[in-house]
Design a protein around this motif. Structure first.
Motif, PDB file in Angstrom:
ATOM      1  N   VAL A 162       0.830  -1.198   0.000  1.00  0.00           N
ATOM      2  CA  VAL A 162       0.000   0.000   0.000  1.00  0.00           C
ATOM      3  C   VAL A 162       0.867   1.251   0.000  1.00  0.00           C
ATOM      4  CG1 VAL A 162      -1.908  -1.151   1.157  1.00  0.00           C
ATOM      5  CG2 VAL A 162      -0.212   0.072   2.513  1.00  0.00           C
ATOM      6  N   ARG A 163       0.304   2.317  -0.562  1.00  0.00           N
ATOM      7  CA  ARG A 163       1.002   3.597  -0.646  1.00  0.00           C
ATOM      8  C   ARG A 163       0.246   4.630   0.171  1.00  0.00           C
ATOM      9  NH1 ARG A 163       0.414   0.889  -5.206  1.00  0.00           N
ATOM     10  NH2 ARG A 163       2.258   0.239  -6.382  1.00  0.00           N
ATOM     11  N   PRO A 164       0.952   5.659   0.641  1.00  0.00           N
ATOM     12  CA  PRO A 164       0.282   6.707   1.416  1.00  0.00           C
ATOM     13  C   PRO A 164      -0.903   7.290   0.642  1.00  0.00           C
ATOM     14  CG  PRO A 164       2.655   6.968   1.564  1.00  0.00           C
ATOM     15  CD  PRO A 164       2.417   5.892   0.540  1.00  0.00           C
ATOM     16  N   GLY A 165      -2.012   7.424   1.333  1.00  0.00           N
ATOM     17  CA  GLY A 165      -3.205   8.002   0.724  1.00  0.00           C
ATOM     18  C   GLY A 165      -4.138   7.003   0.081  1.00  0.00           C
ATOM     19  N   GLU A 166      -3.701   5.765  -0.123  1.00  0.00           N
ATOM     20  CA  GLU A 166      -4.595   4.764  -0.704  1.00  0.00           C
ATOM     21  C   GLU A 166      -5.658   4.346   0.305  1.00  0.00           C
ATOM     22  OE1 GLU A 166      -2.583   2.239  -4.222  1.00  0.00           O
ATOM     23  OE2 GLU A 166      -2.002   1.598  -2.220  1.00  0.00           O
ATOM     24  N   ARG A 167      -6.815   3.942  -0.213  1.00  0.00           N
ATOM     25  CA  ARG A 167      -7.895   3.421   0.632  1.00  0.00           C
ATOM     26  C   ARG A 167      -7.854   1.890   0.579  1.00  0.00           C
ATOM     27  NH1 ARG A 167     -13.672   5.045   0.548  1.00  0.00           N
ATOM     28  NH2 ARG A 167     -13.422   4.763   2.794  1.00  0.00           N
ATOM     29  N   VAL A 168      -7.806   1.287   1.757  1.00  0.00           N
ATOM     30  CA  VAL A 168      -7.665  -0.166   1.865  1.00  0.00           C
ATOM     31  C   VAL A 168      -8.801  -0.732   2.704  1.00  0.00           C
ATOM     32  CG1 VAL A 168      -6.204  -2.050   2.681  1.00  0.00           C
ATOM     33  CG2 VAL A 168      -5.156  -0.016   1.660  1.00  0.00           C
ATOM     34  N   VAL A 209      -7.092   2.997   6.014  1.00  0.00           N
ATOM     35  CA  VAL A 209      -7.567   1.623   6.126  1.00  0.00           C
ATOM     36  C   VAL A 209      -8.908   1.592   6.843  1.00  0.00           C
ATOM     37  CG1 VAL A 209      -6.244   1.229   8.243  1.00  0.00           C
ATOM     38  CG2 VAL A 209      -6.991  -0.726   6.876  1.00  0.00           C
ATOM     39  N   VAL A 210      -9.814   0.751   6.327  1.00  0.00           N
ATOM     40  CA  VAL A 210     -11.129   0.553   6.939  1.00  0.00           C
ATOM     41  C   VAL A 210     -11.220  -0.904   7.399  1.00  0.00           C
ATOM     42  CG1 VAL A 210     -13.625   0.606   6.604  1.00  0.00           C
ATOM     43  CG2 VAL A 210     -12.174   2.306   5.463  1.00  0.00           C
ATOM     44  N   PHE A 263     -12.332   1.516  -3.034  1.00  0.00           N
ATOM     45  CA  PHE A 263     -11.060   1.136  -2.431  1.00  0.00           C
ATOM     46  C   PHE A 263     -10.006   0.881  -3.512  1.00  0.00           C
ATOM     47  CE2 PHE A 263     -14.178  -0.145   0.797  1.00  0.00           C
ATOM     48  CZ  PHE A 263     -13.646   0.472   1.921  1.00  0.00           C
ATOM     49  N   ASP A 264      -8.767   1.188  -3.171  1.00  0.00           N
ATOM     50  CA  ASP A 264      -7.649   0.880  -4.065  1.00  0.00           C
ATOM     51  C   ASP A 264      -7.212  -0.563  -3.906  1.00  0.00           C
ATOM     52  OD1 ASP A 264      -6.927   3.630  -5.181  1.00  0.00           O
ATOM     53  OD2 ASP A 264      -6.898   4.023  -3.024  1.00  0.00           O
ATOM     54  N   VAL A 267     -16.226  -3.548  -4.677  1.00  0.00           N
ATOM     55  CA  VAL A 267     -15.875  -2.321  -3.953  1.00  0.00           C
ATOM     56  C   VAL A 267     -14.467  -1.819  -4.270  1.00  0.00           C
ATOM     57  CG1 VAL A 267     -17.480  -2.892  -2.095  1.00  0.00           C
ATOM     58  CG2 VAL A 267     -15.057  -3.513  -1.855  1.00  0.00           C
ATOM     59  N   VAL A 268     -13.695  -2.606  -5.011  1.00  0.00           N
ATOM     60  CA  VAL A 268     -12.351  -2.186  -5.410  1.00  0.00           C
ATOM     61  C   VAL A 268     -12.423  -1.532  -6.791  1.00  0.00           C
ATOM     62  CG1 VAL A 268     -10.086  -3.070  -6.109  1.00  0.00           C
ATOM     63  CG2 VAL A 268     -11.129  -3.863  -3.991  1.00  0.00           C
ATOM     64  N   ARG A 269     -11.639  -0.499  -7.003  1.00  0.00           N
ATOM     65  CA  ARG A 269     -11.624   0.209  -8.287  1.00  0.00           C
ATOM     66  C   ARG A 269     -11.016  -0.681  -9.372  1.00  0.00           C
ATOM     67  NH1 ARG A 269      -6.510   1.195  -9.579  1.00  0.00           N
ATOM     68  NH2 ARG A 269      -4.963   1.565  -7.939  1.00  0.00           N
TER      69      ARG A 269
END
Length: 232
Positions: A49-55, A76-77, A113-114, A138-140
């Motif tokens: 994961v990279r900073p700012g990504e939604r997981v 992260v959720v 989510f990414d 739910v993932v792009r």
């Protein structure tokens, strides 16, 4: 105390995890001989994961599995259907947005989510295919999936020893550290009944995931499965 069975009725499984929430992380560390931490690091490395990504961290329990993603700067959720696990997680990690949700009917919009991940929880979902399709939804497009789950040891002597440990040694060890040792009898049975690496890869492909691959950890006791959502 609750004990689910291999029909995996959602209410029974949720109640079982409610019962073991307080000591769940400790019990897992003991039963895995400390391997859970190494497995979590492997998941974090694979998801990259990279900073700012939604997981989305599905089946996150108390949120322990979500910490590496938060530390990497991701949003992260953690999501789980056991309210007992979520309550325990909120005590330990109040900074995390722990969310109640059913893996087969996720409470999120399409493509938000990414990346998504689920560790040691997919085999407890009563409809594996539905959960895999929901994570895909739910993932792009182009988004990533990493599944960490118990699997089948590839070395036959290890497989024999491992099976003996699951069915004979695990329940008494769980009795000494867990608030609900009967739950670990179910967990041992669910591991034995779970498909092997190739079988789970086939389920990912059937659900629509592309670039499916896996890597064995600890001789195949655990496997990391990866996939990507096809580009639109």
């Amino acid at each position: 105390m609750s004990r689910a069975d291999l029909e995996k009725q959602p209410q029974a499984v949720a109640a079982m995890f409610d019962d073991v929430a307080a000591k769940y992380d400790l019990t897992n560390d003991v039963l895995s001989l400390g391997q859970t931490r190494m497995w979590r690091r492997a998941v974090a490395h694979a998801l990259d994961v990279r900073p700012g990504e939604r997981v989305l961290d599905l089946g996150a329990g108390t949120g322990t599995s979500s910490l590496p993603f938060a530390e990497a700067g991701a949003e992260v959720v953690p999501c789980d259907f056991s309210l007992g696990m979520l309550r325990e997680g909120k005590k330990r990690h109040p900074e995390l947005p722990l969310t109640a949700g059913d893996a087969t009917r996720l409470p999120f919009a399409d493509g938000v989510f990414d990346a998504a991940t689920i560790s040691f929880a997919l085999r407890n979902v009563h409809d594996t295919g539905a959960a895999l399709r929901e994570m895909l939804r739910v993932v792009r497009p182009g988004g990533r999936l990493v599944i960490c789950e118990f699997s089948h040891p590839t070395y036959r002597p290890l497989r024999t020893v491992y099976t003996e440990y699951l069915m004979r040694a695990l329940p008494p060890v769980a009795k000494s550290v867990s608030s609900n040792p009967d739950a670990y009898v179910y967990l041992a049975e669910s591991i034995r009944a779970w498909p092997d690496q190739k079988g789970l890869a086939g389920r990912l492909k059937d659900a629509g995931w592309a670039q499916v691959a896996w890597r064995n950890l600890t001789g195949g006791i655990v496997a990391l499965h990866r996939g990507r959502k096809p580009e639109a």
